[in-house]
Design an enzyme around this catalytic site. Structure first.
Site, PDB file in Angstrom:
ATOM      1  CD  GLN A   1      20.711  57.000  83.221  1.00  0.00           C
ATOM      2  OE1 GLN A   1      21.999  57.307  83.789  1.00  0.00           O
ATOM      3  NE2 GLN A   1      19.478  57.148  84.201  1.00  0.00           N
TER       4      GLN A   1
ATOM      5  CE  LYS B   1      16.020  61.166  84.919  1.00  0.00           C
ATOM      6  NZ  LYS B   1      17.245  60.156  85.105  1.00  0.00           N
TER       7      LYS B   1
ATOM      8  CE1 TYR C   1      33.059  68.748  86.495  1.00  0.00           C
ATOM      9  CE2 TYR C   1      33.853  67.078  84.806  1.00  0.00           C
ATOM     10  CZ  TYR C   1      33.219  68.437  85.643  1.00  0.00           C
ATOM     11  OH  TYR C   1      32.328  68.421  84.614  1.00  0.00           O
TER      12      TYR C   1
ATOM     13  N   GLY D   1      25.753  62.612  80.813  1.00  0.00           N
ATOM     14  CA  GLY D   1      25.818  61.754  81.800  1.00  0.00           C
ATOM     15  C   GLY D   1      25.301  60.447  81.998  1.00  0.00           C
TER      16      GLY D   1
ATOM     17  CB  SER E   1      22.964  56.864  86.829  1.00  0.00           C
ATOM     18  OG  SER E   1      22.441  57.378  86.454  1.00  0.00           O
TER      19      SER E   1
HETATM   20  N1  NAP Z   1      32.468  72.586  81.344  1.00  0.00           N
HETATM   21  C1  NAP Z   1      30.882  72.251  82.216  1.00  0.00           C
HETATM   22  O1  NAP Z   1      31.181  73.690  83.388  1.00  0.00           O
HETATM   23  C2  NAP Z   1      30.379  71.496  82.548  1.00  0.00           C
HETATM   24  C3  NAP Z   1      28.747  71.362  83.791  1.00  0.00           C
HETATM   25  C4  NAP Z   1      28.745  70.104  83.355  1.00  0.00           C
HETATM   26  C5  NAP Z   1      28.532  69.427  82.774  1.00  0.00           C
HETATM   27  N2  NAP Z   1      30.062  69.087  82.576  1.00  0.00           N
HETATM   28  C6  NAP Z   1      30.460  68.336  81.715  1.00  0.00           C
HETATM   29  O2  NAP Z   1      29.408  67.036  80.741  1.00  0.00           O
HETATM   30  C7  NAP Z   1      28.935  66.153  81.121  1.00  0.00           C
HETATM   31  C8  NAP Z   1      27.641  65.900  81.208  1.00  0.00           C
HETATM   32  O3  NAP Z   1      27.188  66.336  81.700  1.00  0.00           O
HETATM   33  P1  NAP Z   1      25.217  66.198  82.699  1.00  0.00           P
HETATM   34  O4  NAP Z   1      25.733  65.009  83.493  1.00  0.00           O
HETATM   35  O5  NAP Z   1      24.608  67.472  83.541  1.00  0.00           O
HETATM   36  O6  NAP Z   1      24.501  65.705  81.540  1.00  0.00           O
HETATM   37  P2  NAP Z   1      23.085  65.110  81.064  1.00  0.00           P
HETATM   38  O7  NAP Z   1      23.283  64.342  79.507  1.00  0.00           O
HETATM   39  O8  NAP Z   1      22.394  66.319  80.918  1.00  0.00           O
HETATM   40  O9  NAP Z   1      22.350  64.895  82.886  1.00  0.00           O
HETATM   41  C9  NAP Z   1      22.851  62.999  82.630  1.00  0.00           C
HETATM   42  C10 NAP Z   1      21.748  62.647  83.967  1.00  0.00           C
HETATM   43  O10 NAP Z   1      20.590  63.176  82.868  1.00  0.00           O
HETATM   44  C11 NAP Z   1      20.287  61.104  83.310  1.00  0.00           C
HETATM   45  N3  NAP Z   1      20.248  60.179  82.453  1.00  0.00           N
HETATM   46  C12 NAP Z   1      21.342  60.153  81.796  1.00  0.00           C
HETATM   47  N4  NAP Z   1      20.875  59.803  80.352  1.00  0.00           N
HETATM   48  C13 NAP Z   1      19.673  59.618  80.711  1.00  0.00           C
HETATM   49  C14 NAP Z   1      17.593  58.294  80.116  1.00  0.00           C
HETATM   50  N5  NAP Z   1      18.475  57.759  79.036  1.00  0.00           N
HETATM   51  N6  NAP Z   1      16.957  58.089  81.009  1.00  0.00           N
HETATM   52  C15 NAP Z   1      16.770  59.004  81.796  1.00  0.00           C
HETATM   53  N7  NAP Z   1      18.109  58.993  82.891  1.00  0.00           N
HETATM   54  C16 NAP Z   1      19.068  59.687  81.736  1.00  0.00           C
HETATM   55  C17 NAP Z   1      21.534  60.803  84.390  1.00  0.00           C
HETATM   56  O11 NAP Z   1      21.019  61.082  85.938  1.00  0.00           O
HETATM   57  P3  NAP Z   1      19.749  60.159  86.852  1.00  0.00           P
HETATM   58  O12 NAP Z   1      19.968  58.630  86.343  1.00  0.00           O
HETATM   59  O13 NAP Z   1      21.586  60.177  88.703  1.00  0.00           O
HETATM   60  O14 NAP Z   1      19.114  60.652  87.270  1.00  0.00           O
HETATM   61  C18 NAP Z   1      22.597  61.581  84.184  1.00  0.00           C
HETATM   62  O15 NAP Z   1      23.237  61.518  85.105  1.00  0.00           O
HETATM   63  C19 NAP Z   1      29.583  66.018  82.778  1.00  0.00           C
HETATM   64  O16 NAP Z   1      29.815  64.468  83.319  1.00  0.00           O
HETATM   65  C20 NAP Z   1      30.925  66.579  82.220  1.00  0.00           C
HETATM   66  O17 NAP Z   1      31.792  66.120  81.511  1.00  0.00           O
HETATM   67  C21 NAP Z   1      30.706  69.578  81.703  1.00  0.00           C
END
Ligand code: NAP
Length: 332
Positions: free
Chosen positions: A287, A213, A54, A281, A283
Site C-alpha cells: 500500500q 474496496k 496513538y 496510513g 497496513s
Molecule cells: N490530526 C488528526 O486528528 C488525525 C486523525 C486521523 C489521522 N491522522 C493522521 O493521518 C494519518 C492517516 O490517516 P488514515 O490512516 O485514516 O489515512 P488513509 O490513508 O485515508 O487510510 C489508510 C488506510 O486505508 C487502507 N489503505 C491505504 N492504502 C491503501 C491502498 N493502496 N489500497 C487499499 N487500501 C489502502 C489501509 O487500511 P486497511 O488495509 O486496514 O484497510 C490504511 O491503513 C494517520 O496515521 C495520522 O498520522 C490525524
C-alpha cells in the site's frame, strides 16, 4: 517522489507521507510496521506523522525503535499533544505543564532529541491562547521541536493564535481532507496560506474508502480497517451506501485516466498548492508503494470535472471512527 516546502519552514516534505494512527500502535504487527516504514524510505517518503495518544505512546515507541537506527536528518518527524494520556484529568490538553511534560515523554519514546514538527492535536479552550503559544515557543527555544503546527483548529482559533505568536511560529495545519471531506477548503486553506502555513492532510483516502474496496451492499473485505466489528459500526455511521456508490462511480474515471483509485484520490488532494503532504496510513508495504505513486500525477480540468460530477451531492459526513475499536488505541 516529489517534495514540497512546509509553510514558512525550511523543511521539504514528501508529497506522500506516512502516519501511524490505528496501525503502528498495535493494529499492525511489529514486523509489518517495520516493513511499511522501510517501504516508505524506499519510495522516497521522508515525512512521518504520529501522536502521543496513538496507542497511548505505543506508536511513538514503535517508530522510535525503527527510526532511531537511521541518521536523524534522513527523516522529518512530527508528533502531537492534546488528547488524554491517562485517567488523570490533568493529563490532557495544552496547558504549559502538559506540553512541557508530553514533549519530553514523546522524545523519550521516539529516541530522539527533537521532533521537526510538534503539533497541537486540537485547540484547548480551557487554556488562555497566550499560554498555549508561549508553551510551544518554549519547546522550540529549548530545541525540542524545530517547528510548530496545529490540527483541526477553527479559523477563529488560528487567527487568535497567530495574533499572539506572529507569523513565524506555526508552519502547518493538519485537517481532515479528501474527496469525501472538503470542508477545510472554504476558510482554513486561504487563511493559512496567507500566513505561511501549509496543510498536511489526514485520511486522504477516507480511511481506505476512496480506494474503492468497500462496495455498496457487499461484505467488507477481510483484513481491511472496517472489517473489525467496532470499525464496521463506524463505517456504517459515516459512509452510507450512497457514498460508497459515489466512490464506485469514480472507478471508471480512474481507469480511463490510466490510474489507480488511490492515485486518483491522493493526486486530488495534492492538486491544491496549499497542501504540502497527504498523510496516508498503510497496513501493508504494497500500500505504501501504491500510494507513493500518486506523487507528481497531474489531474486535468476535464478529469476534475468528471470527479465532481461523479461525487454529485454525495452526503459528506465527518468520518470519526467509533472509540474503542482497537484495545488501547484512541481513535482520533
Ligand atoms: N490530526 C488528526 O486528528 C488525525 C486523525 C486521523 C489521522 N491522522 C493522521 O493521518 C494519518 C492517516 O490517516 P488514515 O490512516 O485514516 O489515512 P488513509 O490513508 O485515508 O487510510 C489508510 C488506510 O486505508 C487502507 N489503505 C491505504 N492504502 C491503501 C491502498 N493502496 N489500497 C487499499 N487500501 C489502502 C489501509 O487500511 P486497511 O488495509 O486496514 O484497510 C490504511 O491503513 C494517520 O496515521 C495520522 O498520522 C490525524
Amino acid at each position: 517522489m516529489r517534495y514540497r516546502k512546509l509553510g514558512s519552514s525550511e523543511l521539504e516534505v514528501s508529497e506522500i507521507s506516512l502516519g501511524s494512527w490505528l496501525t503502528y500502535s498495535g493494529g499492525v504487527e511489529a514486523d509489518k510496521t517495520r516493513a511499511c516504514t522501510e517501504a516508505a524510505f524506499d519510495a522516497g517518503i521522508n515525512f512521518f506523522d504520529t501522536a502521543n495518544v496513538y496507542g497511548q505512546g505505543a506508536a511513538e515507541t514503535a517508530w522510535g525503535d525503527i527510526l532511531s537506527s537511521r541518521p536523524r536528518d534522513s527523516y522529518i518527524l512530527a508528533t502531537k499533544v492534546y488528547f488524554p494520556m491517562s485517567e488523570d484529568p490533568a493529563d490532557q490538553g495544552l496547558s504549559p505543564a502538559q506540553i512541557a511534560k508530553q514533549i519530553d515523554a514523546s522524545l523519550t519514546r521516539l529516541k530522539t532529541d527533537y521532533v521537526d514538527l510538534y503539533q497541537a492535536h486540537r485547540f484547548d479552550p480551557t487554556v488562555p491562547v497566550e499560554d498555549i503559544v508561549e508553551a510551544f515557543q518554549k519547546v522550540v527555544q529549548q530545541g525540542k521541536a524545530r517547528y510548530i503546527g496545529f490540527s483541526e483548529w477553527s479559523p477563529e482559533q488560528i487567527e487568535a493564535a497567530i495574533d499572539i505568536a506572529g507569523p513565524d511560529l506555526f508552519v502547518s495545519s493538519q485537517p481532515q481532507y479528501s474527496m469525501l471531506w472538503q470542508a477545510p477548503e472554504a476558510e482554513v486553506f486561504g487563511l493559512c496560506s496567507a500566513n505561511g502555513i501549509s496543510q498536511i492532510v489526514w485520511s486522504p483516502l477516507a480511511q481506505g474508502v476512496l480506494t474503492g474496496k468497500y462496495k455498496p451492499g457487499q461484505p467488507v473485505p477481510e483484513g481491511s480497517r472496517f472489517a473489525s466489528a467496532e470499525m464496521a459500526v463506524s463505517k456504517d455511521l459515516v459512509y452510507s451506501d450512497a457514498t460508497l456508490q459515489a466512490v464506485q462511480r469514480l472507478v471508471p474515471i480512474a481507469e480511463e485516466a490510466g490510474m489507480s483509485m488511490p492515485t486518483l484520490a491522493l493526486a486530488w488532494v495534492l492538486r491544491r498548492g496549499e497542501v504540502a503532504s497527504a498523510i496516508t496510513g498503510a497496513s501493508r508495504p504494497e500500500q505504501v508503494h501504491a500510494n507513493a505513486a500518486a506523487s507528481g500525477v497531474e489531474l486535468s480540468g476535464d478529469l476534475l470535472a468528471a470527479v465532481d460530477q461523479a461525487l454529485g451531492d454525495v452526503p459528506v459526513t465527518e468520518p470519526t471512527p467509533a472509540p474503542g475499536a482497537q484495545p488501547g488505541v484512541k481513535h482520533r
